[in-house]
Motif scaffolding. Structure first.
Motif, PDB file in Angstrom:
ATOM      1  N   ALA A   1       0.828  -1.207   0.000  1.00  0.00           N
ATOM      2  CA  ALA A   1       0.000   0.000   0.000  1.00  0.00           C
ATOM      3  C   ALA A   1       0.864   1.259   0.000  1.00  0.00           C
ATOM      4  CB  ALA A   1      -0.928  -0.012   1.205  1.00  0.00           C
ATOM      5  N   CYS A   2       1.919   1.273   0.768  1.00  0.00           N
ATOM      6  CA  CYS A   2       2.801   2.445   0.812  1.00  0.00           C
ATOM      7  C   CYS A   2       3.543   2.633  -0.505  1.00  0.00           C
ATOM      8  CB  CYS A   2       3.787   2.327   1.967  1.00  0.00           C
ATOM      9  SG  CYS A   2       3.016   2.527   3.578  1.00  0.00           S
ATOM     10  N   ILE A   3       4.005   1.548  -1.093  1.00  0.00           N
ATOM     11  CA  ILE A   3       4.702   1.652  -2.380  1.00  0.00           C
ATOM     12  C   ILE A   3       3.767   2.217  -3.445  1.00  0.00           C
ATOM     13  CG2 ILE A   3       5.697   0.291  -4.258  1.00  0.00           C
ATOM     14  CD1 ILE A   3       6.917  -1.514  -2.089  1.00  0.00           C
ATOM     15  N   VAL A   4       2.544   1.702  -3.508  1.00  0.00           N
ATOM     16  CA  VAL A   4       1.601   2.191  -4.518  1.00  0.00           C
ATOM     17  C   VAL A   4       1.203   3.633  -4.244  1.00  0.00           C
ATOM     18  CG1 VAL A   4      -0.716   1.846  -5.466  1.00  0.00           C
ATOM     19  CG2 VAL A   4       0.756  -0.108  -5.081  1.00  0.00           C
ATOM     20  N   ALA A   5       1.031   3.996  -2.978  1.00  0.00           N
ATOM     21  CA  ALA A   5       0.592   5.356  -2.652  1.00  0.00           C
ATOM     22  C   ALA A   5       1.693   6.388  -2.841  1.00  0.00           C
ATOM     23  CB  ALA A   5       0.091   5.396  -1.216  1.00  0.00           C
ATOM     24  N   PHE A   6       2.939   6.045  -2.503  1.00  0.00           N
ATOM     25  CA  PHE A   6       4.018   7.025  -2.594  1.00  0.00           C
ATOM     26  C   PHE A   6       4.761   6.984  -3.921  1.00  0.00           C
ATOM     27  CE2 PHE A   6       3.602   6.648   2.056  1.00  0.00           C
ATOM     28  CZ  PHE A   6       3.355   7.987   2.335  1.00  0.00           C
ATOM     29  N   LEU A   7       4.650   5.894  -4.652  1.00  0.00           N
ATOM     30  CA  LEU A   7       5.251   5.785  -5.980  1.00  0.00           C
ATOM     31  C   LEU A   7       4.166   5.388  -6.979  1.00  0.00           C
ATOM     32  CD1 LEU A   7       8.436   3.785  -4.948  1.00  0.00           C
ATOM     33  CD2 LEU A   7       8.295   6.237  -5.404  1.00  0.00           C
ATOM     34  N   PRO A   8       3.321   6.349  -7.367  1.00  0.00           N
ATOM     35  CA  PRO A   8       2.169   6.008  -8.217  1.00  0.00           C
ATOM     36  C   PRO A   8       2.554   5.489  -9.592  1.00  0.00           C
ATOM     37  CG  PRO A   8       2.310   8.380  -7.872  1.00  0.00           C
ATOM     38  CD  PRO A   8       3.348   7.758  -7.011  1.00  0.00           C
ATOM     39  N   GLY A   9       3.792   5.664  -9.999  1.00  0.00           N
ATOM     40  CA  GLY A   9       4.234   5.113 -11.278  1.00  0.00           C
ATOM     41  C   GLY A   9       4.260   3.597 -11.280  1.00  0.00           C
ATOM     42  N   LEU A  10       4.348   2.998 -10.097  1.00  0.00           N
ATOM     43  CA  LEU A  10       4.348   1.542  -9.992  1.00  0.00           C
ATOM     44  C   LEU A  10       2.944   0.959  -9.871  1.00  0.00           C
ATOM     45  CD1 LEU A  10       7.380   0.949  -7.623  1.00  0.00           C
ATOM     46  CD2 LEU A  10       7.258   0.566 -10.078  1.00  0.00           C
TER      47      LEU A  10
END
Length: 187
Positions: A108-117
């Protein structure tokens, strides 16, 4: 068949499939996030919280459904009460969610803070949802007895639908034991 005779002649519960959900439950967490605070934002802390909450809810529901369907044959024959089944379902859902929570929060944090992923995790989430649905359908068919399967096949044939129910996994005794006694019914 979930009830099998062991070497001592006693019947024991052996699940037809592995009822333990795998990593497909956490892959779904990066795919769908309802907008809980209705601000239209799915990035940063709001997005991480929304994805985390929805991911843990989906993972818990998935684990609970898998355990419910695994124990349903025991309830049907009367070896387990519905209350005991629901207690086991609650425990399985809680333990799966607890064990996988850190992974769900990280995704969830990766998707929220790195929306390119997000597209990458969207594809992984779609694959996770597909795997979850296949495993749930197989577990559903494994929880049905032969009479229920025949009724389902007849209803599908009457509707003009070809129903390919997976064949149950059968095991053979290697010690030469012959199981010619019918399984007990507790009703």
């Amino acid at each position: 068949m979930p009830l099998q005779k062991n070497k001592n002649g006693r019947f024991e519960f052996v699940p037809a499939t592995s009822g333990q959900p795998g990593l497909e439950g956490i892959a779904f967490s990066g795919w769908l996030a309802p907008d809980l605070n209705l601000d239209g934002d799915s990035m940063f802390l709001d997005g991480a919280a929304e994805l985390s909450i929805s991911g843990t809810v989906f993972a818990g529901v998935y684990a609970g459904l898998m355990k419910f369907l695994e124990l349903e044959p025991l309830v049907k024959v009367g070896a387990l009460k519905r209350r005991q089944q629901l207690s086991e379902v609650k425990t399985a859902a809680f333990e799966y969610t607890r064990d996988k929570a850190i992974w769900i929060i990280c995704i969830a944090c990766i998707v929220a803070f790195l929306p390119g992923l997000a597209p990458v995790f969207g594809v992984l989430g779609f694959l996770g949802a597909s795997t979850m649905s296949i495993r749930l359908v197989r577990q559903f068919f494994a929880s049905m007895n032969e009479e229920e399967l025949q009724k389902l096949r007849d209803a599908a044939a009457a509707a003009g639908v070809e129903l390919n129910v997976p064949a149950p996994v059968t095991t053979t005794a290697t010690t030469g034991d012959v199981d010619d006694e019918p399984l007990p019914t507790f009703a």
